[in-house]
Motif scaffolding. Sequence first.
Motif, PDB file in Angstrom:
ATOM      1  N   ILE A 185      33.338  40.403 -23.598  1.00  0.00           N
ATOM      2  CA  ILE A 185      32.373  41.446 -24.021  1.00  0.00           C
ATOM      3  C   ILE A 185      30.953  41.743 -23.433  1.00  0.00           C
ATOM      4  O   ILE A 185      30.396  42.372 -23.280  1.00  0.00           O
ATOM      5  N   TRP A 186      30.664  40.368 -22.760  1.00  0.00           N
ATOM      6  CA  TRP A 186      29.322  40.423 -22.192  1.00  0.00           C
ATOM      7  C   TRP A 186      29.168  41.498 -21.299  1.00  0.00           C
ATOM      8  O   TRP A 186      28.026  42.160 -21.193  1.00  0.00           O
ATOM      9  N   GLU A 187      30.242  41.892 -20.065  1.00  0.00           N
ATOM     10  CA  GLU A 187      30.138  42.965 -19.535  1.00  0.00           C
ATOM     11  C   GLU A 187      29.565  44.334 -19.933  1.00  0.00           C
ATOM     12  O   GLU A 187      29.083  44.952 -19.532  1.00  0.00           O
ATOM     13  N   SER A 188      30.347  44.433 -21.193  1.00  0.00           N
ATOM     14  CA  SER A 188      30.174  45.723 -21.902  1.00  0.00           C
ATOM     15  C   SER A 188      28.795  46.207 -22.025  1.00  0.00           C
ATOM     16  O   SER A 188      28.338  47.253 -21.921  1.00  0.00           O
ATOM     17  N   PHE A 189      27.646  45.342 -22.057  1.00  0.00           N
ATOM     18  CA  PHE A 189      26.283  45.336 -22.594  1.00  0.00           C
ATOM     19  C   PHE A 189      25.588  45.845 -21.396  1.00  0.00           C
ATOM     20  O   PHE A 189      24.367  46.690 -21.335  1.00  0.00           O
ATOM     21  N   PHE A 190      26.232  45.751 -19.982  1.00  0.00           N
ATOM     22  CA  PHE A 190      25.485  46.010 -18.683  1.00  0.00           C
ATOM     23  C   PHE A 190      26.211  47.054 -17.977  1.00  0.00           C
ATOM     24  O   PHE A 190      25.667  47.292 -16.826  1.00  0.00           O
ATOM     25  N   VAL A 191      27.190  47.645 -18.358  1.00  0.00           N
ATOM     26  CA  VAL A 191      27.941  48.805 -17.328  1.00  0.00           C
ATOM     27  C   VAL A 191      26.995  49.732 -17.103  1.00  0.00           C
ATOM     28  O   VAL A 191      27.202  50.279 -15.993  1.00  0.00           O
ATOM     29  N   ALA A 192      26.243  50.197 -18.058  1.00  0.00           N
ATOM     30  CA  ALA A 192      25.572  51.522 -17.601  1.00  0.00           C
ATOM     31  C   ALA A 192      24.458  51.179 -16.708  1.00  0.00           C
ATOM     32  O   ALA A 192      24.318  51.598 -15.488  1.00  0.00           O
ATOM     33  N   ARG A 193      23.770  50.037 -16.429  1.00  0.00           N
ATOM     34  CA  ARG A 193      22.850  49.445 -15.549  1.00  0.00           C
ATOM     35  C   ARG A 193      23.495  49.191 -14.046  1.00  0.00           C
ATOM     36  O   ARG A 193      23.150  49.514 -13.149  1.00  0.00           O
ATOM     37  N   GLN A 194      24.925  48.565 -14.526  1.00  0.00           N
ATOM     38  CA  GLN A 194      25.581  48.506 -13.110  1.00  0.00           C
ATOM     39  C   GLN A 194      26.107  49.720 -12.264  1.00  0.00           C
ATOM     40  O   GLN A 194      26.082  49.821 -11.325  1.00  0.00           O
TER      41      GLN A 194
ATOM     42  N   LYS B  17      11.188  37.430 -10.725  1.00  0.00           N
ATOM     43  CA  LYS B  17      10.750  38.156 -12.155  1.00  0.00           C
ATOM     44  C   LYS B  17      11.059  39.706 -11.976  1.00  0.00           C
ATOM     45  O   LYS B  17      10.257  40.524 -11.059  1.00  0.00           O
ATOM     46  N   LEU B  18      11.827  40.491 -12.579  1.00  0.00           N
ATOM     47  CA  LEU B  18      11.839  41.846 -12.290  1.00  0.00           C
ATOM     48  C   LEU B  18      11.762  42.466 -13.825  1.00  0.00           C
ATOM     49  O   LEU B  18      11.656  41.893 -14.857  1.00  0.00           O
ATOM     50  N   LYS B  19      11.399  43.696 -13.843  1.00  0.00           N
ATOM     51  CA  LYS B  19      11.094  44.168 -15.057  1.00  0.00           C
ATOM     52  C   LYS B  19      12.232  44.442 -15.989  1.00  0.00           C
ATOM     53  O   LYS B  19      13.531  44.322 -15.392  1.00  0.00           O
ATOM     54  N   ASP B  20      12.022  44.498 -17.210  1.00  0.00           N
ATOM     55  CA  ASP B  20      13.106  44.838 -18.291  1.00  0.00           C
ATOM     56  C   ASP B  20      13.900  45.869 -18.011  1.00  0.00           C
ATOM     57  O   ASP B  20      13.293  46.929 -17.679  1.00  0.00           O
ATOM     58  N   ASP B  21      15.191  45.822 -18.116  1.00  0.00           N
ATOM     59  CA  ASP B  21      16.107  47.067 -18.054  1.00  0.00           C
ATOM     60  C   ASP B  21      16.103  47.517 -16.712  1.00  0.00           C
ATOM     61  O   ASP B  21      16.651  48.559 -16.296  1.00  0.00           O
ATOM     62  N   CYS B  22      15.895  46.702 -15.722  1.00  0.00           N
ATOM     63  CA  CYS B  22      16.079  47.109 -14.117  1.00  0.00           C
ATOM     64  C   CYS B  22      17.540  47.078 -14.032  1.00  0.00           C
ATOM     65  O   CYS B  22      18.495  46.514 -14.610  1.00  0.00           O
ATOM     66  N   LEU B  23      18.068  47.864 -12.913  1.00  0.00           N
ATOM     67  CA  LEU B  23      19.467  48.077 -12.503  1.00  0.00           C
ATOM     68  C   LEU B  23      19.879  46.583 -11.964  1.00  0.00           C
ATOM     69  O   LEU B  23      19.180  45.734 -11.496  1.00  0.00           O
ATOM     70  N   ILE B  24      21.264  46.349 -12.120  1.00  0.00           N
ATOM     71  CA  ILE B  24      21.758  45.163 -11.901  1.00  0.00           C
ATOM     72  C   ILE B  24      23.192  45.324 -10.976  1.00  0.00           C
ATOM     73  O   ILE B  24      23.843  46.170 -11.309  1.00  0.00           O
ATOM     74  N   PRO B  25      23.256  44.394 -10.155  1.00  0.00           N
ATOM     75  CA  PRO B  25      24.594  44.481  -9.193  1.00  0.00           C
ATOM     76  C   PRO B  25      25.933  44.258 -10.002  1.00  0.00           C
ATOM     77  O   PRO B  25      25.746  43.859 -11.169  1.00  0.00           O
ATOM     78  N   PRO B  26      27.004  44.650  -9.331  1.00  0.00           N
ATOM     79  CA  PRO B  26      28.275  44.509 -10.071  1.00  0.00           C
ATOM     80  C   PRO B  26      28.536  43.074 -10.418  1.00  0.00           C
ATOM     81  O   PRO B  26      27.881  42.250  -9.888  1.00  0.00           O
TER      82      PRO B  26
END
Length: 117
Positions: A78-87, A54-63
């Motif tokens: 399109i899935w990846e485009s939602f997470f590019v900034a966090r990655q 369980k991690l906090k919302d909007d935490c960073l995620i690996p590539p």
Amino acid sequence: MGHIVATVLGKVVVKLMKQGASETFFPLRGIPSSNPSSLIIYLGAIPGHCIYVKLKDDCLIPPTCIQWKSHCSAEAIIWESFFVARQAKFDKLMKGKIVDNKKNVRVGSNLNDPIEL
């Protein structure tokens, strides 16, 4: 295995590893809902097992897993485009940590701790 779980559940699966490369798996088909950030499952990989983390919302995620782009459908890209900034922030943090490993590892504050206990 991450691709199968992500596709069957229609969620993003993040595999976290202490040794080796952590990866993010997106579904191979289908489009994300209006809030794909709420559709993330974090799994900690230990030898022979996976545990739910369980991690906090909007935490960073690996590539993203390298093979995903080769096998996903045109609509799923399109899935990846939602997470590019966090990655990108994850990559920057990890590169900084590698440099700091040669020195002393910095200790963050509890406010930046991604794990909820």
